[in-house]
Scaffold this motif. Structure first.
Motif, PDB file in Angstrom:
ATOM      1  N   ASN A 289       0.858  -1.187   0.000  1.00 12.00           N
ATOM      2  CA  ASN A 289       0.000   0.000   0.000  1.00 12.00           C
ATOM      3  C   ASN A 289       0.896   1.240   0.000  1.00 12.00           C
ATOM      4  O   ASN A 289       2.069   1.161   0.395  1.00 12.00           O
ATOM      5  CB  ASN A 289      -0.924   0.014   1.220  1.00 12.00           C
ATOM      6  N   TYR A 290       0.341   2.347  -0.458  1.00 12.72           N
ATOM      7  CA  TYR A 290       1.113   3.586  -0.436  1.00 12.72           C
ATOM      8  C   TYR A 290       1.371   4.017   1.002  1.00 12.72           C
ATOM      9  O   TYR A 290       0.622   3.666   1.912  1.00 12.72           O
ATOM     10  CB  TYR A 290       0.340   4.695  -1.149  1.00 12.72           C
ATOM     11  N   LEU A 291       2.419   4.780   1.192  1.00 12.15           N
ATOM     12  CA  LEU A 291       2.751   5.224   2.552  1.00 12.15           C
ATOM     13  C   LEU A 291       2.356   6.686   2.754  1.00 12.15           C
ATOM     14  O   LEU A 291       2.654   7.529   1.916  1.00 12.15           O
ATOM     15  CB  LEU A 291       4.255   5.101   2.795  1.00 12.15           C
ATOM     16  N   PRO A 292       1.691   6.981   3.854  1.00 15.23           N
ATOM     17  CA  PRO A 292       1.291   8.380   4.089  1.00 15.23           C
ATOM     18  C   PRO A 292       2.492   9.305   4.287  1.00 15.23           C
ATOM     19  O   PRO A 292       2.400  10.496   4.058  1.00 15.23           O
ATOM     20  CB  PRO A 292       0.441   8.286   5.357  1.00 15.23           C
ATOM     21  N   VAL A 304      -7.467   9.001   3.750  1.00 14.20           N
ATOM     22  CA  VAL A 304      -7.113   8.275   4.986  1.00 14.20           C
ATOM     23  C   VAL A 304      -6.733   9.282   6.076  1.00 14.20           C
ATOM     24  O   VAL A 304      -7.145   9.146   7.243  1.00 14.20           O
ATOM     25  CB  VAL A 304      -5.950   7.281   4.741  1.00 14.20           C
ATOM     26  N   ILE A 305      -5.966  10.299   5.664  1.00 14.14           N
ATOM     27  CA  ILE A 305      -5.554  11.332   6.640  1.00 14.14           C
ATOM     28  C   ILE A 305      -6.798  12.020   7.213  1.00 14.14           C
ATOM     29  O   ILE A 305      -6.934  12.213   8.429  1.00 14.14           O
ATOM     30  CB  ILE A 305      -4.604  12.365   5.983  1.00 14.14           C
ATOM     31  N   GLU A 306      -7.716  12.336   6.302  1.00 16.22           N
ATOM     32  CA  GLU A 306      -8.958  13.010   6.706  1.00 16.22           C
ATOM     33  C   GLU A 306      -9.747  12.147   7.719  1.00 16.22           C
ATOM     34  O   GLU A 306     -10.212  12.636   8.744  1.00 16.22           O
ATOM     35  CB  GLU A 306      -9.796  13.165   5.433  1.00 16.22           C
ATOM     36  N   MET A 307      -9.835  10.852   7.413  1.00 14.90           N
ATOM     37  CA  MET A 307     -10.590   9.954   8.297  1.00 14.90           C
ATOM     38  C   MET A 307      -9.906   9.816   9.656  1.00 14.90           C
ATOM     39  O   MET A 307     -10.556   9.859  10.699  1.00 14.90           O
ATOM     40  CB  MET A 307     -10.708   8.576   7.641  1.00 14.90           C
ATOM     41  N   ARG A 308      -8.610   9.683   9.632  1.00 16.30           N
ATOM     42  CA  ARG A 308      -7.849   9.534  10.882  1.00 16.30           C
ATOM     43  C   ARG A 308      -7.969  10.794  11.731  1.00 16.30           C
ATOM     44  O   ARG A 308      -8.136  10.729  12.952  1.00 16.30           O
ATOM     45  CB  ARG A 308      -6.381   9.254  10.522  1.00 16.30           C
ATOM     46  N   GLN A 309      -7.907  11.941  11.036  1.00 17.82           N
ATOM     47  CA  GLN A 309      -8.043  13.215  11.757  1.00 17.82           C
ATOM     48  C   GLN A 309      -9.442  13.335  12.348  1.00 17.82           C
ATOM     49  O   GLN A 309      -9.607  13.780  13.472  1.00 17.82           O
ATOM     50  CB  GLN A 309      -7.768  14.393  10.799  1.00 17.82           C
ATOM     51  N   LYS A 314      -5.318  12.867  14.683  1.00 20.04           N
ATOM     52  CA  LYS A 314      -3.880  12.727  14.412  1.00 20.04           C
ATOM     53  C   LYS A 314      -3.666  12.125  13.029  1.00 20.04           C
ATOM     54  O   LYS A 314      -4.618  11.607  12.416  1.00 20.04           O
ATOM     55  CB  LYS A 314      -3.202  11.881  15.482  1.00 20.04           C
ATOM     56  N   ASP A 315      -2.430  12.201  12.554  1.00 18.38           N
ATOM     57  CA  ASP A 315      -2.133  11.689  11.216  1.00 18.38           C
ATOM     58  C   ASP A 315      -1.972  10.170  11.238  1.00 18.38           C
ATOM     59  O   ASP A 315      -1.543   9.601  12.245  1.00 18.38           O
ATOM     60  CB  ASP A 315      -0.843  12.324  10.676  1.00 18.38           C
TER      61      ASP A 315
END
Lengths: 417, 352
Positions: A289-292, A304-309, A314-315
């Motif tokens: 998978n791609y890495l953030p 994914v960042i949006e969902m985690r936030q 947090k990132d």
């Protein structure tokens, strides 16, 4: 003193009782027409070093799906239990889920997958993904699928990549690769297929050095590999091993002289977090998978960042992306099975037959390369990216590389080549 | 007459030695046996499975009790001996086609033999120092299974364990396997209970209480320590084999060193120096484990979006806190509470 301790313990027990009662009241009565998935996970045992973020992100994605209306209008619930990697607890969860007529069971460790493989097939239960990707649990095919390629195949992809670089650099002689890892099924997973595949492509896989699962020092193992004249060392162990190994490599003056690479459970980001940039420098690893940390501008990673936030403020790390990717696959599988067979047709056999409808499929947020599933190939990723730690940062080291299918030799009469 | 129920008198030596002394004892024991075979027919697979887990743990725990509780041969390698037994039985069935009921005693004898070899270190070590050879025995077991006998054990890939079959009757369901484990647990429990009342058992206790005094009294302490190791590990082997054949597959990861710590720790919680202590220990360990299985998901339901953080550890924390509280308030273990309860019953209606 004793009186105080008694009071404290009474308060603690009352709190526990209260929480359990509240939860029971909150969760009771909401069981109608819900799609249920089941899961067994080790969050507090040896795999607790990796899995919590994966699991949390998976649960987050289930929440997101429910907030957006569920799967074709049906809410989806993941019933899960934690094991601490104790087989008795795994077994107890399994029996409970079997009694609840579970059809789809997530697993999150190689030992659970290996132990339950026969039982799952016997009980006609289906594991769409196991996060432990050891080869023994998928050959011969039963009803277990894995998230990503198998460990043996991942090592094969590394050999392809390293051989190509070796040839590009115009180096002469046979490239030698050694493996270091624990004496477990997953720790040994790279050796046999790697040696077999190495012969095919002209790489000498010289053997494996075994380590404790949680080592203190690996100097003898490193020295033995050095004495075999290896050009690369492949780490087939978790970060408890990789971090100690990297320290030994540096203290023995071998950093930069021998190439070091590992698989997706020991990412460069993990290394940077644990041992810092100096010791991690040059480390190469793969991911399906791609890495953030690298592809921040990728639209899927942004989601994914949006969902985690949204849920945690947090990132995400690389494990979060892995969890979301896997959850997206299972949710899509459920959606397809639901469309084909209806709510009452969400059975293990129907799920399994629907698996084969995945042809050239990418996850909704495009978090990895497209893949196919066939009866003889139950891996949910067929391509890997390689990354490297360089100057304290992670950079891309290769484009997507096709993963070879290195199933055990004894399976060749079962599979069509 | 101390400790007898009101109005109960012993007039023969056999009465003094009897485990079941009164009609009430017999009635309760028969009721227990009847319940053991009737109640399971009403239980679901999950509960029966838990019963099997408790039963196999209990058998292994009898071994710990004999070694630590009765002879003070501290072992932190018990999971290795359990695994050794499981492997012996699996290998005999897998490669030689033995019937389970012949392989099972061999599993016990194999583990006992391995225990004897490790137990020779008791000639030089005692008490806490026995931790060193017993922990080593765990790693030796791993090495034997994964490396030395890899050709037969398939190393860390694991080995399948066949299903027990007796005269064509397969123990292939949770209920049938529960009965099998229940019968063996009860039989081995009775053997253990009687063993500790024999000359051998008293020698064990003498060694535990003061080995020098025991030697002065003429007890061959090395012989009895070895015997304790052999018997304790025989139980471990039987427990391991029953567990392995229930799951149907084993590899060395099934027998982690942490389990050895749990065996020793829960033996203390159950109550050292008491066969009932081993029974309580098995129940406490496995039921507590079962309870904490639910904790993380439950807390995640109350406090969503926190599964990966502290909540995932809550189970372990509760596990530890309850154990610590137990040791603070009842250091002599659950068995001591049980004794107090029995005393109070015997004295009833008098409180003295």
């Amino acid at each position: 003193m004793e009186r105080i301790l008694k009071r404290v313990s009474v308060v603690l027990l009352n709190c526990l009782f209260f929480f359990m009662t509240v939860t029971f009241v909150l969760t009771a009565g909401a069981e109608k027409q819900v799609i249920k998935h089941y899961g067994i996970v080790d969050l507090t045992g040896p795999y607790g070093i990796l899995v919590p973020d994966v699991w949390e992100s998976m649960l987050d994605y289930y929440r997101l799906v429910n907030e957006e209306g569920g799967i074709e209008g049906y809410p989806v619930k993941l019933v899960w239990g934690e094991t601490g990697n104790m087989m008795a607890r795994t077994w107890s969860h399994y029996k409970r889920y079997k009694r609840a007529n579970a059809q789809l069971l997530w697993l999150a460790s190689s030992p659970d997958g290996e132990a339950l493989k026969r039982r799952l097939a016997q009980d006609k239960m289906f594991c769409p993904l196991n996060y432990g990707q050891s080869d023994p649990q998928i050959y011969p095919p039963a009803s277990t699928y894995i998230d990503g390629p198998s460990y043996g195949d991942a090592f094969g992809a590394f050999l392809i990549m390293a051989k190509a670089k070796w040839d590009e650099a115009g180096k002469k002689g046979t490239m030698k690769v050694g493996i270091i890892g624990p004496d477990t099924a997953y720790g040994r997973a790279a050796l046999e297929p790697g040696q077999r595949f190495g012969k095919e492509i002209g790489v000498d896989v010289v053997g494996q050095e075994y380590t404790p699962v949680v080592p203190i020092d690996l100097t003898p193992q490193v020295l033995r590999l050095r004495d075999k004249g290896v050009d690369w060392i492949w780490i087939q162990g978790l970060s408890q091993i990789a971090t100690v190994f990297m320290k030994n490599i540096q203290s023995l003056g071998l950093q930069g002289k021998i190439g070091i690479a590992g698989f997706w459970w020991v990412s460069g980001a993990e290394m940077l977090r644990r041992i810092g940039p100096e010791l991690s420098e040059g480390y190469i690893f793969n991911s399906y998978n791609y890495l953030p940390q690298v592809e921040k501008d990728h639209p899927g990673i942004k989601r994914v960042i949006e969902m985690r936030q949204k849920y945690h403020g947090k990132d995400p790390d690389e494990y979060c992306v892995r969890g979301v990717r896997a959850a997206q696959f299972v949710i899509e599988l459920t959606r397809r099975t639901l469309k084909r067979y209806g709510y009452d047709g969400l059975t293990a056999l129907n799920y399994m037959s629907t698996m084969e409808t995945f042809k050239g499929w990418k996850t909704p947020w495009d978090l990895g390369a497209p893949f196919d599933i066939t009866p003889n190939d139950r891996r949910t990723a067929k391509k890997l990216l390689f990354y490297q730690v360089k100057g304290g940062k992670i950079v891309r080291y290769s484009d997507w590389i096709d993963v070879p299918h290195l199933y055990p030799e004894k399976m060749s009469d079962v599979f069509e080549k | 007459m101390k400790g007898r129920p009101c109005g109960v008198f012993d007039i023969r030596y056999s009465q003094d030695m009897a485990i079941l002394r009164t009609k009430t004892h017999w009635a309760l024991f028969i009721l227990f046996l009847v319940s053991l075979f009737v109640v399971p027919t009403f239980l679901n697979g999950h509960i029966l499975s838990l019963g099997v887990i408790i039963g196999t743990t209990m058998i292994s725990m009898f071994g710990v009790q004999i070694m630590i509780g009765y002879t003070y041969q501290i072992t932190l390698g018990h999971a290795g001996f359990v695994g050794f037994g499981a492997y012996v039985s699996a290998l005999l069935m897998h490669h030689l086609g033995w019937n389970f009921f012949f392989a099972l005693p061999m599993a016990g004898l194999g583990a006992a033999l391995y225990g004897l070899i490790i137990g020779t270190s008791s000639l030089r070590c005692k008490g806490l120092y026995m931790v060193i050879p017993t922990i080593s025995s765990h790693f030796i077991f791993f090495y034997l299974a994964n490396e030395v006998f890899r050709k037969w054990t398939y190393g860390s890939d694991g080995i399948e364990c066949g299903m027990p079959v007796l005269f064509g009757f397969a123990f292939d369901s949770d209920l049938r396997y529960f009965y099998l484990v229940a019968v063996i647990s009860v039989l081995l429990g009775i053997v253990a209970k009687n063993l500790v009342r024999t000359k051998t058992g008293r020698a064990f206790v003498a060694i535990r209480d003061n080995d020098i005094a025991a030697e002065v009294m003429g007890i061959d302490i090395f012989r009895y320590k070895l015997l304790s190791f052999a018997i304790g590990n025989f139980y471990a082997g039987i427990g391991g084999a029953l567990w392995g054949h229930y799951v149907g597959y084993i590899n060395t990861e099934f027998f982690p060193i942490l389990d050895s710590v749990y065996y020793a720790a829960f033996c203390v919680v159950g109550g050292l120096g008491s066969i009932m202590g081993a029974v309580f220990a098995a129940f406490f360990w496995r039921l507590l484990g079962e309870g904490i299985n639910y904790v993380a998901p439950l807390l995640d339901a109350i406090l969503p979006m926190s599964a990966g953080n502290i909540i995932s550890s809550m189970g372990l924390i509760i596990f530890a806190v309850l154990t610590i509280l137990f040791l603070i308030f009842e250091p002599r273990g659950i068995a001591h509470r049980w004794e107090l309860f029995k005393q109070s019953y015997r004295l009833h209606p008098f409180n003295y």
